[in-house]
Design an enzyme around this catalytic site. Sequence first.
Site, PDB file in Angstrom:
ATOM      1  CG  ASN A 184       4.830   2.083  -5.307  1.00 52.78           C
ATOM      2  OD1 ASN A 184       5.340   3.481  -5.496  1.00 52.78           O
ATOM      3  ND2 ASN A 184       4.973   1.344  -4.171  1.00 52.78           N
ATOM      4  CD  GLU A 212       1.240  -1.193   3.164  1.00 58.27           C
ATOM      5  OE1 GLU A 212       2.222  -1.270   2.249  1.00 58.27           O
ATOM      6  OE2 GLU A 212       0.095  -2.174   2.880  1.00 58.27           O
ATOM      7  N   GLY A 245       0.099  -0.641  -6.264  1.00 57.14           N
ATOM      8  CA  GLY A 245      -0.436  -1.650  -7.018  1.00 57.14           C
ATOM      9  C   GLY A 245      -1.144  -0.905  -8.012  1.00 57.14           C
ATOM     10  CB  SER A 246      -1.124   2.555  -9.239  1.00 57.63           C
ATOM     11  OG  SER A 246      -0.250   2.763  -8.555  1.00 57.63           O
ATOM     12  CB  SER A 247       0.230  -2.461 -12.930  1.00 56.17           C
ATOM     13  OG  SER A 247       1.516  -2.114 -12.773  1.00 56.17           O
ATOM     14  CG  ASP A 282       4.262  -3.326   4.317  1.00 54.73           C
ATOM     15  OD1 ASP A 282       3.520  -3.112   5.119  1.00 54.73           O
ATOM     16  OD2 ASP A 282       3.906  -3.968   3.201  1.00 54.73           O
ATOM     17  N   GLY A 307       0.446  -7.150  -8.170  1.00 56.24           N
ATOM     18  CA  GLY A 307       0.319  -8.432  -8.677  1.00 56.24           C
ATOM     19  C   GLY A 307      -0.276  -8.344 -10.058  1.00 56.24           C
ATOM     20  CG  ASP A 313       8.251  -1.573  -3.414  1.00 54.74           C
ATOM     21  OD1 ASP A 313       7.336  -0.641  -2.565  1.00 54.74           O
ATOM     22  OD2 ASP A 313       7.681  -2.198  -4.159  1.00 54.74           O
ATOM     23  CG  HIS A 314       6.076  -3.478  -0.234  1.00 52.77           C
ATOM     24  ND1 HIS A 314       5.057  -3.170   0.713  1.00 52.77           N
ATOM     25  CD2 HIS A 314       5.631  -3.127  -1.500  1.00 52.77           C
ATOM     26  CE1 HIS A 314       4.033  -2.898   0.068  1.00 52.77           C
ATOM     27  NE2 HIS A 314       4.193  -2.716  -1.346  1.00 52.77           N
TER      28      HIS A 314
END
Length: 333
Positions: free
Chosen positions: A263, A142, A221-223, A105, A187, A83-84
């Site tokens: 993600n 990205e 960032g889909s939490s 990224d 985050g 990731d990234h």
Amino acid sequence: MPLCTLREVLDHARAGGYGVGAFNVTDAEQVEAVLEAARRTGSPVIVQTISGASAFASDELYWDLLLRTVDHYDDVPVVVHLDHGPDAQTCFRAIDAGFSSVMIDGSLDPVTHQPTTFDANIEVTREVVAYARRHGVSVEGELGTIGGSKDGATHAEIVLADPEEAAEFVARTDVDALAVAIGTSHGAYKFTSPPDSSVLHMDLIEEIARLIPTTHLVMHGSSSLPADLREIINAHGGGLPESWGVPEVEKARSTQLGVTKINQGMDSHMAYAAAMRTTMAGDPLAADPAPAARAGSAAMADMIAERMAVFGQAGRARDYAPRVFRSPAALPL
Ligand SMILES: [Zn+2]
């Protein structure tokens, strides 16, 4: 079953009309949690990690442990994904270690964390794609800038992805998947109120998907930042601010608009941390951290199993034929 490439898993997802969660891991028990949830629900899964995110002294040591753990789950279709990746060299290291997918990224400068130029992003992404192709490995790029903190370093403001640029980016790089900035951020602190369409630009997903129909779209960032977990953490010494993430219903909807990879880092880490903190607080004489880690891993597996049902990947391991080798290096190019 061998490692699957990201391309293979997401092609199955698109054909079946569902999304696949990519769950971030930073220690051994979290790897087990993701794989247990996948086995329990009969799901294909993406295990992903960021370079430097574990407590191990080197990525190679942690990655080796991760890959060896995956070997114990040969009934689960698994993608092991970087990731990234901040630069080409980090992506090359992950490919050499045996990962079946990497993200480069190129949207941010790895040193200054400021947005790069479109051409600089394309250049580094092409370099990674060329290396990955020789090893039968998938690549995610990205475009635009997803805000917030992904590895402790807070960086630029959100810059939404541009659909025309997305089409050009894919034509010039041939990436398998593309992370598009649609307003989400990384985050434990995302939105100050429940997000609506002025914050979360779901229409952009549809527009981009129409222009690049064979490339997979990734929602970062889909939490959703569950309030009950925040309260448990804060009741046991934490201090997480009140914040809203991406609602479950929006994630499920995104898979109908063109997103195939979702993600999730923070939610499962919150479940893990909440159970660890509760367990440790419940036994003031405990010195061995294993019982707390065991509780954390179990809570994380439960949370991920629930999400697999929401994303639609539960039960879809049936889309995969059994295979006889595991190493992605052995896959035909
Ligand atoms: Zn991300």
